[in-house]
Design a protein around this motif. Sequence first.
Motif, PDB file in Angstrom:
ATOM      1  N   ASN A   8      28.270  36.937  43.568  1.00  0.00           N
ATOM      2  CA  ASN A   8      28.767  36.370  42.323  1.00  0.00           C
ATOM      3  C   ASN A   8      27.528  36.144  41.454  1.00  0.00           C
ATOM      4  O   ASN A   8      26.649  35.373  41.836  1.00  0.00           O
ATOM      5  N   ASP A  11      25.723  32.798  41.062  1.00  0.00           N
ATOM      6  CA  ASP A  11      24.967  32.194  42.160  1.00  0.00           C
ATOM      7  C   ASP A  11      23.497  32.611  42.160  1.00  0.00           C
ATOM      8  O   ASP A  11      22.738  32.208  43.033  1.00  0.00           O
ATOM      9  N   GLU A  65      37.139  40.395  46.688  1.00  0.00           N
ATOM     10  CA  GLU A  65      36.816  39.172  45.942  1.00  0.00           C
ATOM     11  C   GLU A  65      37.195  39.345  44.469  1.00  0.00           C
ATOM     12  O   GLU A  65      37.371  40.460  43.994  1.00  0.00           O
ATOM     13  N   THR A  68      34.712  38.719  39.380  1.00  0.00           N
ATOM     14  CA  THR A  68      33.432  38.126  38.993  1.00  0.00           C
ATOM     15  C   THR A  68      32.296  38.631  39.874  1.00  0.00           C
ATOM     16  O   THR A  68      31.141  38.363  39.602  1.00  0.00           O
ATOM     17  N   THR A  69      32.618  39.363  40.937  1.00  0.00           N
ATOM     18  CA  THR A  69      31.578  39.881  41.823  1.00  0.00           C
ATOM     19  C   THR A  69      30.916  41.090  41.193  1.00  0.00           C
ATOM     20  O   THR A  69      31.488  41.762  40.335  1.00  0.00           O
ATOM     21  N   LYS A  70      29.685  41.351  41.634  1.00  0.00           N
ATOM     22  CA  LYS A  70      28.912  42.459  41.090  1.00  0.00           C
ATOM     23  C   LYS A  70      28.170  43.135  42.236  1.00  0.00           C
ATOM     24  O   LYS A  70      27.724  42.474  43.168  1.00  0.00           O
TER      25      LYS A  70
END
Length: 78
Positions: A8, A11, A65, A68-70
């Motif tokens: 994310n 984070d 997920e 928003t995950t990359k």
Amino acid sequence: MDEVVLFNPGDSIGNFHDYHEAVQTAQIYQERHDQSGHVLVVKSDRGEPSFDIFLAEQQLSDKTEPSTTKRYTVSKKL
């Protein structure tokens, strides 16, 4: 072979355009937070070169997920 990981972006400990600056900052972070585990310097898979620092324990293992995950490629593991 490259290791592709999911995080994310919120984070991230830091974001850098210079690889050496990212590694140096990751080393400083790890020295000051020795209980935090492995620190990863990762490169964004798209766009111009961008390096982020994440704690390895924040890696997302579930491929489903939220959006928003990359995707990142691990450049250095400390």
